[in-house]
Design a protein around this motif. Sequence first.
Motif, mmCIF file in Angstrom:
data_model
loop_
_atom_site.group_PDB
_atom_site.id
_atom_site.type_symbol
_atom_site.label_atom_id
_atom_site.label_comp_id
_atom_site.label_asym_id
_atom_site.label_seq_id
_atom_site.Cartn_x
_atom_site.Cartn_y
_atom_site.Cartn_z
ATOM 1 N N ASN A 54 0.849 -1.202 0.000
ATOM 2 C CA ASN A 54 0.000 0.000 0.000
ATOM 3 C C ASN A 54 0.882 1.249 0.000
ATOM 4 N N GLY A 55 0.238 2.398 -0.104
ATOM 5 C CA GLY A 55 0.984 3.653 -0.188
ATOM 6 C C GLY A 55 1.638 4.047 1.126
ATOM 7 N N SER A 56 1.059 3.620 2.239
ATOM 8 C CA SER A 56 1.636 3.963 3.545
ATOM 9 C C SER A 56 2.960 3.234 3.759
ATOM 10 N N ILE A 81 -2.429 13.621 4.419
ATOM 11 C CA ILE A 81 -2.834 12.425 5.148
ATOM 12 C C ILE A 81 -1.723 12.099 6.148
ATOM 13 N N VAL A 126 4.335 16.290 -0.490
ATOM 14 C CA VAL A 126 3.101 15.522 -0.728
ATOM 15 C C VAL A 126 2.269 16.324 -1.738
ATOM 16 N N ASP A 152 5.672 12.190 -2.343
ATOM 17 C CA ASP A 152 4.521 11.308 -2.133
ATOM 18 C C ASP A 152 3.542 11.642 -3.247
ATOM 19 N N ALA A 154 0.987 9.762 -4.317
ATOM 20 C CA ALA A 154 -0.197 8.903 -4.235
ATOM 21 C C ALA A 154 -1.401 9.500 -4.959
ATOM 22 N N GLU A 155 -1.504 10.833 -4.919
ATOM 23 C CA GLU A 155 -2.729 11.486 -5.413
ATOM 24 C C GLU A 155 -2.550 12.122 -6.789
ATOM 25 N N SER A 176 0.239 5.234 -4.020
ATOM 26 C CA SER A 176 -0.789 4.330 -3.501
ATOM 27 C C SER A 176 -1.646 3.896 -4.685
ATOM 28 N N LYS A 181 -7.859 5.548 -6.292
ATOM 29 C CA LYS A 181 -6.786 6.206 -7.056
ATOM 30 C C LYS A 181 -7.003 6.015 -8.568
HETATM 31 C C1 PLP Z 1 -0.884 11.500 -0.199
HETATM 32 C C2 PLP Z 1 -1.128 10.115 0.281
HETATM 33 N N1 PLP Z 1 -0.107 9.412 0.780
HETATM 34 C C3 PLP Z 1 -0.259 8.160 1.239
HETATM 35 C C4 PLP Z 1 -1.471 7.540 1.199
HETATM 36 C C5 PLP Z 1 -1.611 6.174 1.787
HETATM 37 O O1 PLP Z 1 -1.900 5.224 0.837
HETATM 38 P P1 PLP Z 1 -2.582 3.830 1.262
HETATM 39 O O2 PLP Z 1 -4.000 4.122 1.610
HETATM 40 O O3 PLP Z 1 -2.438 2.991 0.039
HETATM 41 O O4 PLP Z 1 -1.808 3.303 2.414
HETATM 42 C C6 PLP Z 1 -2.589 8.216 0.668
HETATM 43 C C7 PLP Z 1 -3.895 7.554 0.601
HETATM 44 O O5 PLP Z 1 -4.853 8.029 0.091
HETATM 45 C C8 PLP Z 1 -2.401 9.542 0.206
HETATM 46 O O6 PLP Z 1 -3.443 10.254 -0.262
#
Ligand code: PLP
Length: 368
Positions: A54-56, A81, A126, A152, A154-155, A176, A181
């Motif tokens: 996952n993204g985290s 986040i 981010v 980061d 992810a978005e 992520s 997404k």
């Molecule tokens: C900017 C950002 N970083 C990290 C994450 C975490 O991703 P995940 O939900 O896959 O762990 C998100 C999740 O929406 C995010 O928006």
Amino acid sequence: MIPVAEPHITAQDIELVNEALKSGWISSAGKFLDLFEERWASYCGMPHGIAVSNGSVALDLAVALLDLAPGDEVIMPTFTIISPAQSVVRAGGIPVLVDSNPRTWQMDVDQIEAKITSRTKAILVVHIYGHPADMDPILEIAHRHGLIVIEDAAEVHGAEYKGSRCGGLADISTFSFYANKLVTTGEGGMALVRTPQLAERARSLRNLCFQKKQRFLHDELGNNFRLTNLQAAMGVGQIERMEAIVARKRAIAAAYTDLLQDVSGIQLPAEEPWAKNVYWVYGMVLDDSCGLSAAMLADRLRERGIETRPFFLGMHQQPVFQRMGLFRDENYPVAERLARQGLYIPSGLTIADQQIVAVANAVKECLQ
Ligand SMILES: Cc1ncc(COP(=O)(O)O)c(C=O)c1O
């Protein structure tokens, strides 16, 4: 209810997952994992991709690559986040926060330099809600002070900064692939890195630091952050469809902007001249003067069958960090206003054009 987002799963996605299932490669090895890593890295203009669950944990991995000593500092936006901040805290580091730019909602690059100390190791950018942060000044400051930059991303799948894709602009980037997404594998993530050395270390950290020569001899503590071949199979076809996916997201946003631009009392998403916004979500910020908070608007929209999500609550406002003694007495007025007055409306890939009109009309009605 019109949901804020629903995944768009195609016949091709199903076929590829079936192919992975039939092949028997259902854990964390298999051709789809290799393809997913290669194609996503290449799409973003980076040489190495390390797929994770996952993204985290992609952020955990990226931050582990910084080798922080206890008390080392990482500069990041407060408006995000929690994942990037908790990755730094768990690695023994200290997140050092900056406020947001009120127009773009991205980290305010003018506040970064004043936050640099002898303990600063990195800037963790981010990119927020589909729009890139202003990367050139960030990279310039980082270069001058010898700092590593993590994006980061992810978005911002497919978003561009001055013609280059986000996630390919710095030393390390993370993604992520959660269901909301632009590219989704259900759960999933990836770290992209520039050097073979970082790639090798990241692969080791992802997989319990098993060693090549003597598998069960460990030099370092790793994690099981592995993604499955099944999940990767779902993502592979979507990378090929990215042009259409981004075009649809931009069309949804353009339709909303067209319908809402004359409504007074709300700020709509920006697109700077140097940016290609992919509008991961379609956010709006209510003027303080309109007498309505985002929570009040969300209630009114829910009554009309429309789901929304509030904007992020800044890291400096999180009880968990305050109890750790972090960010005490720090104020970030822009992020605080975004948290109070910001929300986003339905804009997933499956939304129909009539639903966009219905949502926009409901927003107008609620604001009257
Ligand atoms: C900017 C950002 N970083 C990290 C994450 C975490 O991703 P995940 O939900 O896959 O762990 C998100 C999740 O929406 C995010 O928006």
